[in-house]
Write a protein that holds these residues in place. Structure first.
Motif, PDB file in Angstrom:
ATOM      1  N   GLY A   1       0.790  -1.229   0.000  1.00 45.55           N
ATOM      2  CA  GLY A   1       0.000   0.000   0.000  1.00 45.55           C
ATOM      3  C   GLY A   1       0.819   1.274   0.000  1.00 45.55           C
ATOM      4  O   GLY A   1       0.276   2.372   0.056  1.00 45.55           O
TER       5      GLY A   1
ATOM      6  N   THR B   1       3.390  -0.089  -6.848  1.00 43.15           N
ATOM      7  CA  THR B   1       2.798  -0.474  -8.137  1.00 43.15           C
ATOM      8  C   THR B   1       2.317   0.761  -8.894  1.00 43.15           C
ATOM      9  O   THR B   1       2.526   0.876 -10.101  1.00 43.15           O
ATOM     10  N   THR B   2       1.692   1.685  -8.161  1.00 39.79           N
ATOM     11  CA  THR B   2       1.225   2.918  -8.800  1.00 39.79           C
ATOM     12  C   THR B   2       2.403   3.666  -9.426  1.00 39.79           C
ATOM     13  O   THR B   2       2.333   4.102 -10.578  1.00 39.79           O
TER      14      THR B   2
HETATM   15  P1  ADP Z   1       1.838  -1.109  -3.327  1.00 41.58           P
HETATM   16  O1  ADP Z   1       2.160  -1.543  -4.730  1.00 41.58           O
HETATM   17  O2  ADP Z   1       3.015  -0.539  -2.603  1.00 41.58           O
HETATM   18  O3  ADP Z   1       1.138  -2.171  -2.542  1.00 41.58           O
HETATM   19  P2  ADP Z   1      -0.235   0.490  -4.558  1.00 41.58           P
HETATM   20  O4  ADP Z   1       0.402   1.410  -5.537  1.00 41.58           O
HETATM   21  O5  ADP Z   1      -0.902  -0.731  -5.079  1.00 41.58           O
HETATM   22  O6  ADP Z   1       0.827   0.139  -3.425  1.00 41.58           O
HETATM   23  O7  ADP Z   1      -1.305   1.307  -3.712  1.00 41.58           O
HETATM   24  C1  ADP Z   1      -1.032   2.561  -3.066  1.00 41.58           C
HETATM   25  C2  ADP Z   1      -2.307   3.088  -2.445  1.00 41.58           C
HETATM   26  O8  ADP Z   1      -3.208   3.451  -3.491  1.00 41.58           O
HETATM   27  C3  ADP Z   1      -3.048   2.072  -1.601  1.00 41.58           C
HETATM   28  O9  ADP Z   1      -3.660   2.775  -0.552  1.00 41.58           O
HETATM   29  C4  ADP Z   1      -4.086   1.488  -2.558  1.00 41.58           C
HETATM   30  O10 ADP Z   1      -5.202   1.007  -1.871  1.00 41.58           O
HETATM   31  C5  ADP Z   1      -4.416   2.695  -3.404  1.00 41.58           C
HETATM   32  N1  ADP Z   1      -4.813   2.316  -4.784  1.00 41.58           N
HETATM   33  C6  ADP Z   1      -4.062   1.618  -5.678  1.00 41.58           C
HETATM   34  N2  ADP Z   1      -4.714   1.474  -6.841  1.00 41.58           N
HETATM   35  C7  ADP Z   1      -5.903   2.110  -6.676  1.00 41.58           C
HETATM   36  C8  ADP Z   1      -7.034   2.319  -7.525  1.00 41.58           C
HETATM   37  N3  ADP Z   1      -7.063   1.861  -8.782  1.00 41.58           N
HETATM   38  N4  ADP Z   1      -8.074   3.007  -7.018  1.00 41.58           N
HETATM   39  C9  ADP Z   1      -8.050   3.484  -5.765  1.00 41.58           C
HETATM   40  N5  ADP Z   1      -7.032   3.336  -4.916  1.00 41.58           N
HETATM   41  C10 ADP Z   1      -5.967   2.650  -5.351  1.00 41.58           C
END
Ligand code: ADP
Ligand code: ADP
Length: 236
Positions: A45, A49-50
């Protein structure tokens, strides 16, 4: 020579001012140079990934900019971005994302077929990468007949056929046992050292990250700290 650079990169999911909005990436300034081998680590979180999706032009930032080889990608239209992604970027995923109705060889060929490369060039490239990654003996097998480690080496080969300037990998060892994880990280070492291609790995796996020359720690969407490896492998 900077391959990938970000300036005050921000990604907010949901309405920016709304109660339910999440700031996933919070003002990241990052510069990745040619030949680097780096890992991004951080808790679940934290925005890894984002960030990777923004770097790869898969997702659009709320604000800030991503520069690839000095070019701001926000100024590219959809077609330009698609061409850029096919040519300059190799992507590797946790789930391999191979087509299981095709053989290993056919999976590796796909990006070159899309680029309409000559047959001889395609054959030469498949042979070169399969030899480098030790998968020549499985080229004619269907992907559901090979092991997870072999699938990931196939995916890495496919990601490299169009000679991208950078390879982005999202949890590449996430579905692999320890032995296959070692093999994949050794493949990435070869990608950096023998193909002179930059590699960025997003991972939870401390063992995998120990192969990288630099590790960047992400917390709450921002860069928290980083460490650089001084000498031989695992000598931080
Ligand atoms: P990681 O890859 O480090 O687990 P992410 O990039 O998946 O982190 O997520 C970062 C934050 O953004 C988290 O709080 C996640 O729930 C939120 N998040 C990720 N993708 C989405 C999305 N498509 N819509 C809403 N929130 C998102
Ligand atoms: P990873 O395991 O790579 O961190 P996640 O499990 O966090 O990936 O996310 C998987 C998919 O779900 C991604 O496409 C991400 O954008 C989306 N996602 C993650 N968190 C949320 C969320 N809170 N709301 C909506 N989509 C999300």
């Amino acid at each position: 020579e900077s391959i990938l650079k970000t300036e005050k990169l921000v990604k907010i999911y949901g309405e920016a001012s709304g109660d339910s909005s999440t700031t996933a990436v919070d003002g990241v300034n990052l510069e990745i140079n040619k030949g680097e081998f780096l890992a991004i680590m951080g808790p679940s979180g934290s925005g890894k990934t984002t960030l990777l999706h923004l770097l790869g032009g898969i997702d659009k930032p709320t604000s800030g900019e991503v520069f690839i080889n000095g070019e701001p990608i926000s100024e590219m239209n959809g077609d330009e971005l698609a061409v850029f992604r096919r040519k300059e970027l190799g992507l590797v995923f946790q789930e391999f994302n191979l087509l299981d109705s095709l053989t290993v060889r056919e999976n590796i060929l796909i990006p070159m077929i899309l680029e309409k490369k000559p047959i001889e060039e395609m054959e030469k490239k498949v042979k070169e990468l399969a030899t480098l990654f030790g998968i020549t003996n499985i080229l004619d097998k269907y992907t559901y007949h090979v092991s997870g480690g072999q699938m990931q080496r196939t995916a890495v080969s496919r990601a490299l056929v169009n000679k991208p300037s950078i390879l982005l990998a999202d949890e590449p060892t996430g579905n692999l046992d320890s032995k296959s994880s070692t093999t994949i990280m050794e493949c990435f070492e070869k990608v950096v050292e023998e193909l002179q291609t930059t590699v960025l790995v997003v991972t939870h796996d401390v063992f995998a990250a120990s192969y990288c020359k630099k590790v960047i720690f992400i917390k709450d969407g921002g860069i928290h700290s980083s460490i650089v490896r001084k000498g031989d492998r695992k000598q931080f």
